[in-house]
Design an enzyme around this catalytic site. Structure first.
Site, PDB file in Angstrom:
ATOM      1  N   ILE A  12     -23.870 -13.429 -11.131  1.00 41.35           N
ATOM      2  CA  ILE A  12     -23.467 -12.847  -9.722  1.00 41.35           C
ATOM      3  C   ILE A  12     -22.994 -11.721  -9.795  1.00 41.35           C
ATOM      4  CG2 ILE A  12     -22.331 -13.755  -7.839  1.00 41.35           C
ATOM      5  CD1 ILE A  12     -22.872 -16.720  -8.471  1.00 41.35           C
ATOM      6  N   ASP A  31     -14.831  -7.857 -17.813  1.00 43.80           N
ATOM      7  CA  ASP A  31     -15.746  -8.838 -18.317  1.00 43.80           C
ATOM      8  C   ASP A  31     -15.285  -9.219 -19.686  1.00 43.80           C
ATOM      9  OD1 ASP A  31     -17.751 -10.513 -19.022  1.00 43.80           O
ATOM     10  OD2 ASP A  31     -18.641 -10.016 -17.004  1.00 43.80           O
ATOM     11  N   THR A  35     -20.092 -14.698 -21.278  1.00 41.42           N
ATOM     12  CA  THR A  35     -21.457 -14.969 -20.839  1.00 41.42           C
ATOM     13  C   THR A  35     -22.010 -13.631 -20.146  1.00 41.42           C
ATOM     14  OG1 THR A  35     -20.443 -15.806 -18.937  1.00 41.42           O
ATOM     15  CG2 THR A  35     -20.850 -17.368 -20.324  1.00 41.42           C
ATOM     16  N   SER A 116     -16.541 -22.828  -5.481  1.00 41.89           N
ATOM     17  CA  SER A 116     -17.719 -23.720  -5.619  1.00 41.89           C
ATOM     18  C   SER A 116     -17.703 -24.895  -4.610  1.00 41.89           C
ATOM     19  CB  SER A 116     -17.880 -23.913  -7.096  1.00 41.89           C
ATOM     20  OG  SER A 116     -18.764 -24.947  -7.154  1.00 41.89           O
ATOM     21  N   TYR A 140     -14.087 -28.928 -13.570  1.00 41.58           N
ATOM     22  CA  TYR A 140     -14.660 -27.718 -12.990  1.00 41.58           C
ATOM     23  C   TYR A 140     -14.214 -27.789 -11.600  1.00 41.58           C
ATOM     24  CZ  TYR A 140     -17.735 -23.931 -11.007  1.00 41.58           C
ATOM     25  OH  TYR A 140     -18.187 -22.991 -10.366  1.00 41.58           O
ATOM     26  N   VAL A 183     -30.143 -24.317 -13.411  1.00 39.91           N
ATOM     27  CA  VAL A 183     -31.195 -25.247 -13.206  1.00 39.91           C
ATOM     28  C   VAL A 183     -32.566 -24.744 -13.191  1.00 39.91           C
ATOM     29  CG1 VAL A 183     -31.180 -26.149 -10.975  1.00 39.91           C
ATOM     30  CG2 VAL A 183     -32.324 -27.572 -12.875  1.00 39.91           C
ATOM     31  N   ILE A 184     -32.447 -23.665 -12.157  1.00 42.72           N
ATOM     32  CA  ILE A 184     -33.947 -23.157 -11.993  1.00 42.72           C
ATOM     33  C   ILE A 184     -34.140 -22.145 -13.236  1.00 42.72           C
ATOM     34  CG2 ILE A 184     -34.999 -21.148 -10.546  1.00 42.72           C
ATOM     35  CD1 ILE A 184     -33.663 -22.565  -8.254  1.00 42.72           C
ATOM     36  N   ARG A 207     -29.842 -30.355  -4.166  1.00 46.82           N
ATOM     37  CA  ARG A 207     -28.774 -29.252  -3.985  1.00 46.82           C
ATOM     38  C   ARG A 207     -29.429 -28.140  -3.037  1.00 46.82           C
ATOM     39  NH1 ARG A 207     -26.858 -32.514  -6.752  1.00 46.82           N
ATOM     40  NH2 ARG A 207     -26.016 -32.407  -8.711  1.00 46.82           N
ATOM     41  N   ARG A 259     -26.865 -36.151 -16.420  1.00 49.28           N
ATOM     42  CA  ARG A 259     -25.422 -35.681 -17.006  1.00 49.28           C
ATOM     43  C   ARG A 259     -24.322 -36.257 -16.282  1.00 49.28           C
ATOM     44  NH1 ARG A 259     -26.619 -29.414 -16.021  1.00 49.28           N
ATOM     45  NH2 ARG A 259     -27.002 -30.325 -13.866  1.00 49.28           N
TER      46      ARG A 259
END
Length: 724
Positions: A12, A31, A35, A116, A140, A183-184, A207, A259
């Site tokens: 993002i 950064d 990731t 989130s 999280y 997931v996508i 979702r 999960r």
């Protein structure tokens, strides 16, 4: 506008950075690349490879005055937060607090924070509104909820404008196939690789999927808006995982175990952000999936081409290097053993009392390679020694009862272990020092980059300061307020000017007595917690002695107690006539610029005082009663008005005393009073031609003591009615 995007090389964050760059803004990125990937940003920017919780981030804020901070850096995986909650807290809470604190400290105008939907937990009433209770069910979600509280509190306590967005499931190009939101990306990656899609549970989880460019657009528009607080950022559309599978037309699907911490249903109400920001998502799920699929397809093709061209030779070279590094010590050890065996078994060294070459062999191997090779050398040497004994006709059984045999073996073991351990310990120490050196080199490289960056913009910053309208205003205010020809008025004006220019709560001005042994306070500002002493003995203060000796500005770089932050001499006819001191200035904003500005200000004050003193000397016969040190009424009134103004504005006390003496006593009284007054006190005549004494920095509480002192000398005075 200067914008800092933390996590700007990530999924993002890179899209947010792209958007600000396309709109013509300067983009800076922090950064840690855990990731994120630098390849995600292909435009000119300034990037720092750091974690957001690292203390070195302050150097970045100090060197660059950011207008806005977009905090995207975070640990985003729900499963990872469950297995490693400490790491989740370090990144999502400590890192956020560090960014908030630095944004407050360096006056960032807007702080935008990525939260989130995980803060809501499991909800039965959908869609979820911002006002709904937050009951997170994963570490999280907890860390994001805590982060929102920090942002709210920083706005309440420090006035930092903070805006948080609770993202629904963001997807799009550059996404890593990890975490709940991925997931996508995971589905598309497996499809392109020809692997079956793994659906957790029955696939009926819902979702709210939002395309990443819609998120970047909202963040960019919000950076210009007055919005603060917390908003949902979503499409407001609930989609099942199975619907995504159907839209992708996946040929193979496998259902796997659900999960832990997985929420069954989630969709966010986005009506509030649509209303307040006049924003709406532009991309439908079908458009977003098509754009995302094309990106992953192109990346897959690039990766395959690169793998075909370089991966196999590179892997082969890596394996070869590793094998060579591993095998070479053993090969050298065997070669050395062969030489040792030849020397040992040769006729020259086989006689009684010959040097035991095996000890040299063990020592050399231990010195070269440490404990592992020294132990191997010991084993080989013992074998060679045993072989020697057997060749000499000894029976193997008899050797088991031979103490000399075991003593020799013990020597080999002792030498091997001692040398090997010593070398391993030395190597460990060397490795530790090398690691420390590497860390220091990393810090040096980081600071060196900052230094070069500062040098690049030095001229630009200087031009901004010179061309700043505020700077012109400051210089103008100095020249206007210091235009008086009365020293007392110049002193009073100096306090106001220096206080305004330097933004210092405490400004004090001292005159130097005739012998240079004392400084007498003539004017000061009104910071009650930092009241200036009325007099300073030069011999008691090293910084005053040094300043009077070399005539330079004193800067309290050591923050010594009892000394002001800065003080500078005021000259008249190449002699130090007064001293200006400032204190209470916030040290975090103190820089060489402030020192230079203080020097320029005091130079102008010196010029103004020189004119005033010259004027006093030129008009001395008009200011004083002839043959006395008494000020004429008009001259005394000018000084009195200056003292009254200083008391009104800066609470600087003074005491006015009046006598009843007639004209014939004035000359005698002035001589007697002159020896009892300080350099900062005045005697003169009022409008009714009564004797008046003006005592600087003396309050009404001191009146009795002062009057008694004068009475002891036969001088009758009383407090003027204006002071009662």
């Amino acid at each position: 506008m200067k914008v800092l995007v933390t996590g700007g090389y990530g999924f993002i964050g890179s899209h947010v950075a792209d958007r600000f760059h396309k709109e013509g803004h300067e983009v800076y990125i922090i950064d840690n690349l855990i990731t994120g990937q630098k390849k995600n940003i292909d435009f000119k920017h300034k990037g720092y490879v750091l974690s957001v919780e690292d203390e070195k981030c302050e150097e970045i804020f100090r060197s660059n005055k950011f207008d806005a901070v977009v905090h995207m850096a975070a640990q985003v995986s729900v499963p990872s937060s469950i297995t490693n909650p400490i790491h989740d807290t370090e990144s999502n809470v400590l890192g956020l607090v560090n960014m908030l604190n630095l944004s407050k400290k360096y006056h960032v105008s807007k702080f935008i924070y990525a939260s989130s939907a995980a803060v809501y937990g499991e909800k039965t009433e959908l869609p979820i509104k911002e006002t709904d209770a937050c009951v997170p069910i994963s570490p999280y979600g907890i860390s994001k909820w805590v982060g929102e509280s920090y942002c709210k509190k920083w706005q309440e306590m420090y006035g930092l404008q903070t805006l948080g967005f609770r993202f629904s499931n963001v997807y799009g190009p550059r996404q890593d196939a990890r975490g709940e939101g991925g997931v996508i990306a995971t589905f598309i990656s497996r499809m392109i690789a020809g692997q079956p899609l793994h659906v957790h549970g029955e696939g009926n989880q819902t979702r709210d999927y939002i395309y990443v460019e819609d998120v970047a657009d909202a963040i960019f528009r919000a950076s210009y808006s007055p919005l603060t607080g917390i908003y949902n950022l979503s499409t407001g559309t609930e989609l099942r995982v199975n619907e995504i599978v159907e839209a992708l037309k996946a040929p193979q699907v496998e259902h796997v175990e659900k999960r832990p911490g997985d929420i069954e249903r989630s969709v966010l109400d986005n009506s509030l952000i649509k209303r307040d920001l006049d924003w709406t998502p532009m991309y439908s799920i079908q458009e977003g999936l098509e754009r995302t699929y094309r990106y992953f397809e192109q990346e897959w093709a690039k990766a395959e081409a690169a793998a075909t061209a370089a991966v196999e030779p590179t892997a082969l070279r890596a394996v070869s290097r590793h094998a060579y590094k591993f095998l070479i010590p053993y090969a050298e050890n065997l070669l050395a053993f062969a030489l040792t065996a030849w020397l040992t078994l040769s006729q020259q060294y086989s006689s009684y009392g010959a040097i035991d070459v095996k000890l040299f062999y063990i020592t050399i191997m231990g010195n070269l390679y440490g404990n592992r090779q020294s132990i191997l050398a010991v084993v080989l040497s013992i074998g060679l020694f045993l072989y020697q004994k057997l060749m000499d006709g000894r029976e193997f059984i008899s050797l088991l009862y031979d103490t000399d045999f075991f003593f020799q073996i013990a020597i080999y073991l002792f030498i091997g272990l001692v040398v090997g351990y010593s070398i391993d310990r030395k190597n460990a120490q060397i490795q530790n020092q090398e690691q420390k050196l590497e860390e220091m080199e990393g810090k040096y490289a980081f600071l060196h980059d900052l230094y070069n960056e500062v040098r690049e913009v030095k001229e630009e910053l200087q031009m901004r300061i010179l061309k700043s309208g505020d700077s012109y205003g400051k210089i103008y205010s100095i020249t206007k307020e210091l235009e008086s020809l009365e020293p007392e008025q110049v002193f009073h004006a100096t306090v106001n000017v220096v206080k305004s220019i330097m933004n210092a709560p405490t400004v004090s001005i001292y005159t130097v007595n005739r012998t240079g042994t004392y400084l007498r306070l003539v004017a000061h500002s009104s910071a009650q917690e930092l009241q200036a002493p009325k007099s300073l003995k030069v011999g008691d203060h090293d910084y005053i002695q040094a300043m009077l000796a070399d005539g330079k500005v004193f800067v309290n770089k050591q923050l010594s107690a009892g000394a002001p932050l800065m003080c500078a001499p005021i000259y008249y006819r190449d002699q130090i006539a007064a001293v200006v001191a400032i204190d209470g200035l916030s040290f975090e904003t103190f820089s060489l610029y402030h020192q230079n500005l203080f020097k320029v200000t005091t130079d102008l004050v010196s010029s103004a005082l020189s004119k005033a003193f010259a004027f006093i000397e030129a008009t001395e016969n008009q200011r004083y009663v002839e043959g006395t040190s008494l000020l004429r009424p008009e001259a005394f009134q000018v000084i009195l008005r200056s003292k009254q103004l200083a008391k009104e504005q800066n609470q600087t006390p003074y005491l006015l005393l009046r006598g009843k003496q007639t004209d014939q006593h004035f000359a005698e009284m002035s001589d007697r009073l002159d020896g009892m007054l300080r350099e900062t006190d005045y005697i003169g005549l009022d409008e009714d031609h009564h004797l008046v004494v003006l005592l600087s920095n003396t309050s009404l509480e001191d009146a009795n003591h002062v009057l008694n002192r004068f009475a002891q000398k036969g001088i009758s005075l009383q407090v003027a009615e204006e002071e009662l």
